[in-house]
Design an enzyme around this catalytic site. Structure first.
Site, PDB file in Angstrom:
ATOM      1  N   ASP A  64      11.059 -10.021   7.594  1.00  0.00           N
ATOM      2  CA  ASP A  64      11.836 -12.120   7.634  1.00  0.00           C
ATOM      3  C   ASP A  64      10.519 -12.768   6.710  1.00  0.00           C
ATOM      4  O   ASP A  64       9.523 -12.307   6.798  1.00  0.00           O
ATOM      5  CB  ASP A  64      12.636 -12.506   8.952  1.00  0.00           C
ATOM      6  CG  ASP A  64      13.529 -12.330   9.220  1.00  0.00           C
ATOM      7  OD1 ASP A  64      14.234 -11.808   8.790  1.00  0.00           O
ATOM      8  OD2 ASP A  64      13.436 -12.241  10.549  1.00  0.00           O
ATOM      9  N   TYR A  90       5.272  -2.443  14.990  1.00  0.00           N
ATOM     10  CA  TYR A  90       5.131  -4.122  14.637  1.00  0.00           C
ATOM     11  C   TYR A  90       4.231  -4.066  15.616  1.00  0.00           C
ATOM     12  O   TYR A  90       3.839  -3.631  17.090  1.00  0.00           O
ATOM     13  CB  TYR A  90       6.530  -4.383  15.155  1.00  0.00           C
ATOM     14  CG  TYR A  90       7.724  -4.407  13.958  1.00  0.00           C
ATOM     15  CD1 TYR A  90       7.826  -5.089  12.967  1.00  0.00           C
ATOM     16  CD2 TYR A  90       8.555  -3.408  14.117  1.00  0.00           C
ATOM     17  CE1 TYR A  90       8.509  -4.877  11.540  1.00  0.00           C
ATOM     18  CE2 TYR A  90       9.181  -3.088  12.817  1.00  0.00           C
ATOM     19  CZ  TYR A  90       9.439  -3.863  12.186  1.00  0.00           C
ATOM     20  OH  TYR A  90       9.955  -3.279  10.930  1.00  0.00           O
TER      21      TYR A  90
END
Lengths: 249, 249
Positions: B52, B110
């Site tokens: 994003d 992540y």
């Protein structure tokens, strides 16, 4: 009238350094403007370290005098509401009226950060100097050790600087490596113009093998800017903090 | 025709995310443009993780097909000459023609970074989520442990996402604190839309005491987005890297 001390952190990337300039935005200029708005008095801060364009700070120190009714400890919060997000005051408090961040005895600490890997990392492009050339940290440490102590650092001072004496004391100068980042950390009684960046530039040459770690004593002895290495780029440098000794903790 | 794999690092601050959008600059768009210039062929990359807007990467993966004569290992160097300094290719190599970064089995890692102190730090304003609220890392760890394993993560998936199954496997989920930075590190078989940020937002609530660490099992059981915490802000998230198992090291 109270004298207020600020501890100021900033990313220097978007500024023409600390000190107010005829053109361009500076940390000092922004602080004066926002403190003047906050206190409704004309404010002119005095900074401890007048960092160059691109140099960062975690703990630079500034003072100013004010009649504001805002409690000293709350000024940091109120000022941060007005400051851009690349300048953040970390602490504010009242200090004695004769405290002066450049005239009072202090120990200043700077770090120079080097990213040493095959390719640069975007998230470190503004706060580390990048080199893909392999740096030998042990050689850099050996060279660094010879700079510790009280010496005439004329070879490590930019030639256009005008100072009474080029004698300074370095209390510690360490070279550490964590993952791909090499940190040169230096604490001293004060630093000549560009001194930390010239030390970093010289240690970089030792790290790559261009220079022997044994040259440092000769460079000091030469008292000649041309004897030392180049001035390492500004964006690798961060003003870490300042201790003011017994006079002011 | 060769298939080339790129490992791509970027700071997401100045981009509208990975995926090409009707308006705004994207990582995918820049890579296509610069690879098209470099190879003089129309290039369309396929990315592993379509991050994003504001999300960063150390090791996102992209592939493209090309007839270029540039040796695969040299593409990284040639491409970096053309890329802006907030996108840097870390590695390039040839891969089998049926390798696909989203269809092949993989483990993705992540990290979500939280800066937890009284005042923010300018140098971390784009890569850490800042909170002055005191976070209890031990509570966060206890909660995190209950998410490890194969579960239906529907409660941790943004409601507008359309996927065949919301079952995923988390291999590890750790919470570490170093100085003022808390790192939530998660490795999994794949992640639902906003899953890592919703996990981070929920662990933040556990850390502040708003939620009990014992609630995680119930949140999973609910299979309802409303049961979990808010989606933590994008800029705290970094795509660390992807392993492609036996098929492709």
């Amino acid at each position: 009238m109270k004298r207020i001390k600020l501890i100021v952190a900033y990313e220097g990337t978007n500024y023409q350094g600390w000190q107010i300039q005829p053109a361009g935005t500076t940390i000092e200029g922004i602080l004066n403007q926002k403190l003047t708005e906050l206190t409704s008095e004309p404010v002119a801060v005095i900074g401890a370290s007048r960092t160059d364009s691109g140099v960062h700070a975690l703990g630079n120190v500034a003072i100013f005098d004010t009649n504001t009714k805002i409690p000293p400890e709350k000024i940091s919060y109120a000022l941060n509401q007005r400051l851009p997000d690349d300048i953040v005051v970390q602490h504010s408090c009242e200090v004695p009226p004769d405290f002066h961040p450049r005239k009072c005895e202090s120990r200043k600490t700077y770090e120079y950060h080097i990213l040493n890997r095959t390719f640069p990392l975007p998230l470190h492009r503004n706060d580390c100097y990048f080199t893909y050339r392999n740096l030998d940290v042990e050689r850099m440490r050996q060279a660094a050790a010879d700079l510790v102590g009280t010496h005439d650092f004329k070879s490590f001072c930019s030639i256009h600087a005008q100072v009474k004496t080029t004698i300074r004391t370095i209390y510690s100068l360490t070279v550490c490596k964590e993952q791909d980042i090499i940190t040169i950390r230096v604490t001293g009684s004060g630093f000549l113009y560009n001194m930390v960046r010239i030390i970093a530039g010289t240690l970089l040459q030792v790290g790559t093998g261009e220079r022997s770690p044994l040259e440092m004593a000769d460079i000091l002895k030469a008292k000649d800017r041309a004897a030392a290495g180049p001035t390492a780029p500004a964006h690798g440098l961060t003003m870490i903090g300042i201790e003011f000794g017994e006079y002011l903790k």
